[in-house]
Design a protein around this motif. Structure first.
Motif, PDB file in Angstrom:
ATOM      1  N   CYS A 121       0.755  -1.041  -0.263  1.00 21.63           N
ATOM      2  CA  CYS A 121       0.008  -0.696   0.067  1.00 21.63           C
ATOM      3  C   CYS A 121       0.713   1.077  -0.037  1.00 21.63           C
ATOM      4  CB  CYS A 121      -0.994   0.051   1.200  1.00 21.63           C
ATOM      5  SG  CYS A 121      -2.236  -1.066   0.888  1.00 21.63           S
ATOM      6  N   ALA A 122       1.363   1.066   0.888  1.00 23.05           N
ATOM      7  CA  ALA A 122       2.790   2.177   0.670  1.00 23.05           C
ATOM      8  C   ALA A 122       2.903   2.787  -0.522  1.00 23.05           C
ATOM      9  CB  ALA A 122       3.761   1.940   1.763  1.00 23.05           C
ATOM     10  N   THR A 123       3.672   1.640  -1.661  1.00 24.35           N
ATOM     11  CA  THR A 123       4.436   1.540  -2.342  1.00 24.35           C
ATOM     12  C   THR A 123       2.739   2.030  -3.690  1.00 24.35           C
ATOM     13  OG1 THR A 123       5.871  -0.338  -3.013  1.00 24.35           O
ATOM     14  CG2 THR A 123       4.967   0.281  -4.426  1.00 24.35           C
ATOM     15  N   ALA A 124       1.493   1.720  -4.296  1.00 29.09           N
ATOM     16  CA  ALA A 124       0.570   1.902  -4.604  1.00 29.09           C
ATOM     17  C   ALA A 124       0.540   3.662  -4.313  1.00 29.09           C
ATOM     18  CB  ALA A 124      -0.126   1.236  -3.952  1.00 29.09           C
ATOM     19  N   ALA A 125       0.406   4.100  -3.191  1.00 30.61           N
ATOM     20  CA  ALA A 125       0.484   5.966  -2.446  1.00 30.61           C
ATOM     21  C   ALA A 125       1.571   6.415  -3.319  1.00 30.61           C
ATOM     22  CB  ALA A 125       1.228   5.736  -1.168  1.00 30.61           C
ATOM     23  N   ARG A 126       2.524   6.311  -3.396  1.00 32.42           N
ATOM     24  CA  ARG A 126       3.924   6.895  -3.818  1.00 32.42           C
ATOM     25  C   ARG A 126       3.510   6.684  -4.714  1.00 32.42           C
ATOM     26  NH1 ARG A 126       7.932   5.005  -6.098  1.00 32.42           N
ATOM     27  NH2 ARG A 126       7.883   3.241  -6.323  1.00 32.42           N
ATOM     28  N   VAL A 127       3.166   5.613  -5.878  1.00 32.48           N
ATOM     29  CA  VAL A 127       2.950   5.326  -7.740  1.00 32.48           C
ATOM     30  C   VAL A 127       1.831   6.384  -7.897  1.00 32.48           C
ATOM     31  CG1 VAL A 127       2.734   3.764  -9.552  1.00 32.48           C
ATOM     32  CG2 VAL A 127       4.421   3.125  -7.370  1.00 32.48           C
ATOM     33  N   THR A 128       0.806   6.590  -7.069  1.00 34.10           N
ATOM     34  CA  THR A 128      -0.782   7.197  -7.934  1.00 34.10           C
ATOM     35  C   THR A 128      -1.058   8.164  -6.925  1.00 34.10           C
ATOM     36  OG1 THR A 128      -2.564   5.921  -5.990  1.00 34.10           O
ATOM     37  CG2 THR A 128      -1.231   4.315  -7.517  1.00 34.10           C
ATOM     38  N   GLY A 129       0.026   8.413  -6.002  1.00 31.04           N
ATOM     39  CA  GLY A 129      -0.446   9.777  -4.680  1.00 31.04           C
ATOM     40  C   GLY A 129      -1.562   9.689  -4.528  1.00 31.04           C
ATOM     41  N   ASP A 130      -2.270   8.931  -4.446  1.00 33.84           N
ATOM     42  CA  ASP A 130      -4.173   8.719  -4.456  1.00 33.84           C
ATOM     43  C   ASP A 130      -3.632   7.918  -2.736  1.00 33.84           C
ATOM     44  OD1 ASP A 130      -6.340   7.750  -3.118  1.00 33.84           O
ATOM     45  OD2 ASP A 130      -6.917   6.727  -4.961  1.00 33.84           O
ATOM     46  N   GLN A 131      -3.982   9.389  -1.642  1.00 37.74           N
ATOM     47  CA  GLN A 131      -4.508   9.803   0.052  1.00 37.74           C
ATOM     48  C   GLN A 131      -5.074   8.371   0.629  1.00 37.74           C
ATOM     49  OE1 GLN A 131      -1.084  10.931   1.600  1.00 37.74           O
ATOM     50  NE2 GLN A 131      -0.729  11.298  -0.626  1.00 37.74           N
ATOM     51  N   ALA A 132      -5.937   7.562  -0.280  1.00 39.98           N
ATOM     52  CA  ALA A 132      -6.645   6.870   0.489  1.00 39.98           C
ATOM     53  C   ALA A 132      -5.362   5.137   0.301  1.00 39.98           C
ATOM     54  CB  ALA A 132      -7.692   6.265  -1.331  1.00 39.98           C
ATOM     55  N   TRP A 133      -4.656   5.386  -0.346  1.00 32.41           N
ATOM     56  CA  TRP A 133      -3.349   4.283  -0.041  1.00 32.41           C
ATOM     57  C   TRP A 133      -2.886   4.281   1.156  1.00 32.41           C
ATOM     58  CZ3 TRP A 133      -4.402  -0.601  -2.176  1.00 32.41           C
ATOM     59  CH2 TRP A 133      -4.859  -0.058  -3.640  1.00 32.41           C
ATOM     60  N   GLN A 134      -2.879   4.867   1.974  1.00 37.61           N
ATOM     61  CA  GLN A 134      -2.188   5.866   3.280  1.00 37.61           C
ATOM     62  C   GLN A 134      -2.927   5.500   4.126  1.00 37.61           C
ATOM     63  OE1 GLN A 134       0.823   6.691   3.990  1.00 37.61           O
ATOM     64  NE2 GLN A 134       1.564   8.547   2.238  1.00 37.61           N
ATOM     65  N   GLU A 135      -4.066   5.159   4.077  1.00 36.99           N
ATOM     66  CA  GLU A 135      -5.047   4.788   5.034  1.00 36.99           C
ATOM     67  C   GLU A 135      -4.987   3.380   5.169  1.00 36.99           C
ATOM     68  OE1 GLU A 135      -7.217   5.109   8.237  1.00 36.99           O
ATOM     69  OE2 GLU A 135      -6.551   6.259   7.262  1.00 36.99           O
ATOM     70  N   LYS A 136      -4.524   2.939   4.507  1.00 34.77           N
ATOM     71  CA  LYS A 136      -4.679   1.257   4.582  1.00 34.77           C
ATOM     72  C   LYS A 136      -3.865   1.120   5.126  1.00 34.77           C
ATOM     73  CE  LYS A 136      -8.091   0.308   2.368  1.00 34.77           C
ATOM     74  NZ  LYS A 136      -9.252  -0.743   2.350  1.00 34.77           N
ATOM     75  N   VAL A 137      -2.487   1.850   4.957  1.00 37.46           N
ATOM     76  CA  VAL A 137      -1.136   1.405   5.228  1.00 37.46           C
ATOM     77  C   VAL A 137      -1.296   1.937   7.057  1.00 37.46           C
ATOM     78  CG1 VAL A 137       0.931   2.797   6.182  1.00 37.46           C
ATOM     79  CG2 VAL A 137       0.680   2.575   3.626  1.00 37.46           C
TER      80      VAL A 137
END
Length: 334
Positions: A261-277
């Motif tokens: 999810c940290a990788t997904a947040a960095r690649v997409t810029g979508d902060q919703a992935w940060q919530e998963k982290v």
């Protein structure tokens, strides 16, 4: 790491001048079980992705790197198990330990602050990249190491080839809308499969592959969330159209999800992935199915599993590294 997180003190307790002991009874090292390349590779990942390591952490990374280069043979394969009397008990191979060694070497080659560590890690990674494994997760872990190298050295054809082979090994998700996953069963470190596909899509500029990885990760994250908290795949695994056990949940599942999810947040810029982290961090802090703290504040060690009766109080290498890995992401959350 801040004072509110466990830091590296238990990992240091589990380590000596040879490597990293695999098991502990509560916090006490069980020397008779010896060392394994699998855990040393994981240890090298967390030790070298610290941006400002203390001197003792750099020395720990040197120790782990020396262990891995000693474990590697001329073909690029690795021994896995070293007894306490420093005798290998197996032949070199390309199982999960090869993949995790390659992940550690790739991370060290890309991120270590000491140039001599980067140089030696890259040599060992390049030798190891001559191999391919028939085991899916071994390829996935090696692919994550290749992604680290490729981000630091975009012209590395060796890393690019290994990463794409790893993504190809994962395969395409099932067309079953109730189980859009490339494997018929969820077992261990499941999110790493999605992460390597995301990384391959990102680094090859393949938008379709990137979208596939993100879709896989989104489904996996959703299926492991219950009432707003993580309830991850237990050691027995899950498969479609079968009852799903809740325990024994393993810290490695949470750490793999946090990484992906940290990788997904960095690649997409979508902060919703940060919530998963954040959910992964919270799982260790007691926001889980047993409302149990999953690490020992007195030692900094991670508990080995979450059972229906609470945590397994043993604090081995895998669970402690999973804890450290997840908390590393916590320090980077906005």
């Amino acid at each position: 790491m801040s004072a509110a997180t466990p830091g590296f003190r238990h990992l240091l307790r589990l380590s000596d001048d040879t490597g990293l002991f695999e098991h502990a009874r509560h916090a006490l090292v069980r020397r008779r079980h010896g060392y394994c390349t699998d855990d040393v590779g994981r240890g090298l990942v967390v030790a070298t992705r610290e941006p400002r390591p203390a001197h003792r952490l750099t020395r720990l990374a040197e120790c782990y790197l020396a262990f891995l280069t000693h474990a590697q043979d001329r073909s690029g394969a690795f021994h896995n198990r070293l007894s306490f009397d420093r005798r290998w008990s197996d032949q070199p191979g390309v199982g999960d330990w090869w993949g995790r060694a390659m992940w550690g070497l790739g991370t060290a080659a890309a991120r270590a602050t000491a140039p001599w560590i980067r140089d030696e890690a890259l040599l060992a990674f390049t030798l190891g990249a001559e191999q391919r494994s028939p085991h899916l997760r071994a390829m996935v872990f090696a692919g994550l190491g290749a992604a680290e190298v490729l981000r630091a050295s975009p012209d590395s054809t060796v890393a690019a080839s290994l990463l794409m082979d790893a993504a190809e090994a994962v395969g395409a998700p099932s067309e079953n809308p109730a189980w859009p996953w490339p494997q018929p069963r969820l077992t261990y470190a499941n999110a790493a499969l999605a992460e390597v596909v995301i990384a391959a899509g990102e680094l090859s500029d393949d938008r379709q592959l990137l979208a596939t990885g993100l879709s896989m990760l989104g489904w996996l994250s959703d299926i492991q969330t219950r009432d707003g908290r993580l309830s991850v795949v237990p050691v027995t695994g899950w498969r479609p159209d079968a009852p799903r056990s809740r325990y024994d949940q393993q810290p490695i599942e949470v750490a793999a999800l946090a990484d992906a999810c940290a990788t997904a947040a960095r690649v997409t810029g979508d902060q919703a992935w940060q919530e998963k982290v954040r959910q992964s961090v919270a799982w260790f802090q007691g926001v889980n199915d047993a409302d149990a703290l999953m690490w020992d504040p007195a030692t900094g060690g991670g508990y080995d599993g979450l059972t229906g009766h609470g945590p397994n109080l043993n604090q081995g290498a895998e669970s402690t590294i999973a804890l450290i890995s997840t908390m590393q992401h916590a320090t980077r959350l906005p």
